[in-house]
Design a protein around this motif. Sequence first.
Motif, PDB file in Angstrom:
ATOM      1  N   UNK A  69       0.841  -1.204   0.000  1.00 25.75           N
ATOM      2  CA  UNK A  69       0.000   0.000   0.000  1.00 25.75           C
ATOM      3  C   UNK A  69       0.873   1.250   0.000  1.00 25.75           C
ATOM      4  N   UNK A  70       1.937   1.231   0.799  1.00 25.32           N
ATOM      5  CA  UNK A  70       2.841   2.377   0.843  1.00 25.32           C
ATOM      6  C   UNK A  70       3.455   2.677  -0.519  1.00 25.32           C
ATOM      7  N   UNK A  71       3.740   1.630  -1.282  1.00 27.08           N
ATOM      8  CA  UNK A  71       4.307   1.822  -2.615  1.00 27.08           C
ATOM      9  C   UNK A  71       3.297   2.417  -3.578  1.00 27.08           C
ATOM     10  N   UNK A  72       2.031   2.041  -3.414  1.00 23.02           N
ATOM     11  CA  UNK A  72       0.983   2.535  -4.317  1.00 23.02           C
ATOM     12  C   UNK A  72       0.479   3.917  -3.922  1.00 23.02           C
ATOM     13  N   UNK A  73       0.433   4.196  -2.636  1.00 29.45           N
ATOM     14  CA  UNK A  73      -0.151   5.458  -2.171  1.00 29.45           C
ATOM     15  C   UNK A  73       0.498   5.888  -0.858  1.00 29.45           C
ATOM     16  N   UNK A  74       1.382   6.873  -0.935  1.00 27.22           N
ATOM     17  CA  UNK A  74       2.054   7.357   0.264  1.00 27.22           C
ATOM     18  C   UNK A  74       1.110   8.128   1.181  1.00 27.22           C
ATOM     19  N   UNK A  75      -0.005   8.633   0.630  1.00 33.74           N
ATOM     20  CA  UNK A  75      -0.922   9.456   1.414  1.00 33.74           C
ATOM     21  C   UNK A  75      -1.882   8.624   2.254  1.00 33.74           C
ATOM     22  N   UNK A  76      -2.062   7.350   1.920  1.00 37.04           N
ATOM     23  CA  UNK A  76      -3.014   6.510   2.640  1.00 37.04           C
ATOM     24  C   UNK A  76      -2.490   6.175   4.027  1.00 37.04           C
ATOM     25  N   UNK A  77      -3.308   6.424   5.048  1.00 37.77           N
ATOM     26  CA  UNK A  77      -2.932   6.132   6.429  1.00 37.77           C
ATOM     27  C   UNK A  77      -3.305   4.683   6.760  1.00 37.77           C
ATOM     28  N   UNK A  78      -2.368   3.963   7.378  1.00 34.99           N
ATOM     29  CA  UNK A  78      -2.572   2.552   7.708  1.00 34.99           C
ATOM     30  C   UNK A  78      -2.735   2.407   9.212  1.00 34.99           C
ATOM     31  N   UNK A  79      -3.821   1.748   9.619  1.00 35.55           N
ATOM     32  CA  UNK A  79      -4.065   1.461  11.024  1.00 35.55           C
ATOM     33  C   UNK A  79      -4.188  -0.055  11.156  1.00 35.55           C
ATOM     34  N   UNK A  80      -3.330  -0.663  11.981  1.00 29.73           N
ATOM     35  CA  UNK A  80      -3.381  -2.099  12.177  1.00 29.73           C
ATOM     36  C   UNK A  80      -4.356  -2.444  13.299  1.00 29.73           C
ATOM     37  N   UNK A  81      -5.039  -3.553  13.115  1.00 29.45           N
ATOM     38  CA  UNK A  81      -5.866  -4.111  14.178  1.00 29.45           C
ATOM     39  C   UNK A  81      -5.295  -5.484  14.526  1.00 29.45           C
ATOM     40  N   UNK A  82      -5.040  -5.701  15.798  1.00 28.98           N
ATOM     41  CA  UNK A  82      -4.398  -6.938  16.220  1.00 28.98           C
ATOM     42  C   UNK A  82      -4.815  -7.295  17.640  1.00 28.98           C
ATOM     43  N   UNK A  83      -4.726  -8.578  17.955  1.00 29.64           N
ATOM     44  CA  UNK A  83      -5.011  -9.030  19.317  1.00 29.64           C
ATOM     45  C   UNK A  83      -3.756  -9.073  20.166  1.00 29.64           C
TER      46      UNK A  83
END
Length: 371
Positions: A69-83
């Motif tokens: 995703x970072x390679x395709x769109x630097x503006x997109x914010x990534x939020x991880x969901x994890x246990x």
Amino acid sequence: MFHTIIVEDEKPILDLMNYVIGQNPHYTIVGAFTNPLEALARLPELKPDVVFLDVEMPKMNGLELARNINELSEETKIIFSTAYKQYALDAFQVYAFDYILKPVTPAAIERIADRLVKQQRFVLPAEPQERAAAIRCFGGFEVRNREGAPIRFPTRKTEELFAFFLCHPGRELSKWHLADLLWPEMKEDRASHNLHNTIYRLKKLLKGHEIGMDIRKINDGYRLDAAGLTYDVLAYERYGPVLLGVMQDAEQAERLCSLYKGPLLDKKDYLWKASLEEGYARQYTALLRSLVERDLAGQEWTRAERRLDSYLALYPLQEEMNLLLMDMYANRGKIEKLAAHYARFEAAYRREFGTEPPDEIRSSAGVLGRV
């Protein structure tokens, strides 16, 4: 609003996240996927502002997907969901914006929204260097091409369909919902056929006039792609709730208020617009009220009066704003202005409702109890 994608391989958790995130007014969900490869393939088309990713997924784990995703769109914010908290460090190594622990809660989603709002500069686009098409939905419905000439729609249904898309920016709209909306009494197959033809006419019109928008086929429906073009309803949709939430930027609130020229799609008899029209009117009222309160706090009397006059030109019988203006006149000793304004209000109220104005307004004007 932040256009949002959710990627979670467990369907029950995906459904829960879809519900919890969808309840928050800062997010518009444009895609929800159990397959990370499918999400990655759709990314250029959906252009999300935010992606919520599960860390542990088959085929491609969340960390690997984040790198893509970072390679395709630097503006997109990534939020991880994890246990598992131990994934937090890995998350930030792929430039994640944040992470949340499962089970996902409304409070966690709101915390992320607060961070997004504070980081993003909510600035309405400046006037473009190159002349662009212009669209106005408040106070009527008008679409002009780059030369400034008004666009004529081939059919009334084409016009109404475009208006509906404009009033639901970025949302996937079911073809069956659209068909039933425009041809409610027609048989399903015939209505679907009419919708297909109307979509074709609309796409052809948008392309022919270089409006800078397109209607995209998405799953079992359609979505308006506004590209870089901004118009009044879209500005209210994106920035209005944020400004009302923080009210730190009076200049942007001013610009939003200046876009409001009257009720949504005024003079159009679209049955579906009623609740939207009421909602945007409330939003405009709240924005203008906040600006008037700032003016009064700063003793900017003339500016406050000018704002209230512009509002009452659109909604002359709105009681709260009439009271606000009359109270301002009373507090400043402007008795003649107060009397003149009340006289106009009283005459208009009697014409409209055939009765005296409410006691609260008559009391504010100093006429309650007079013989």
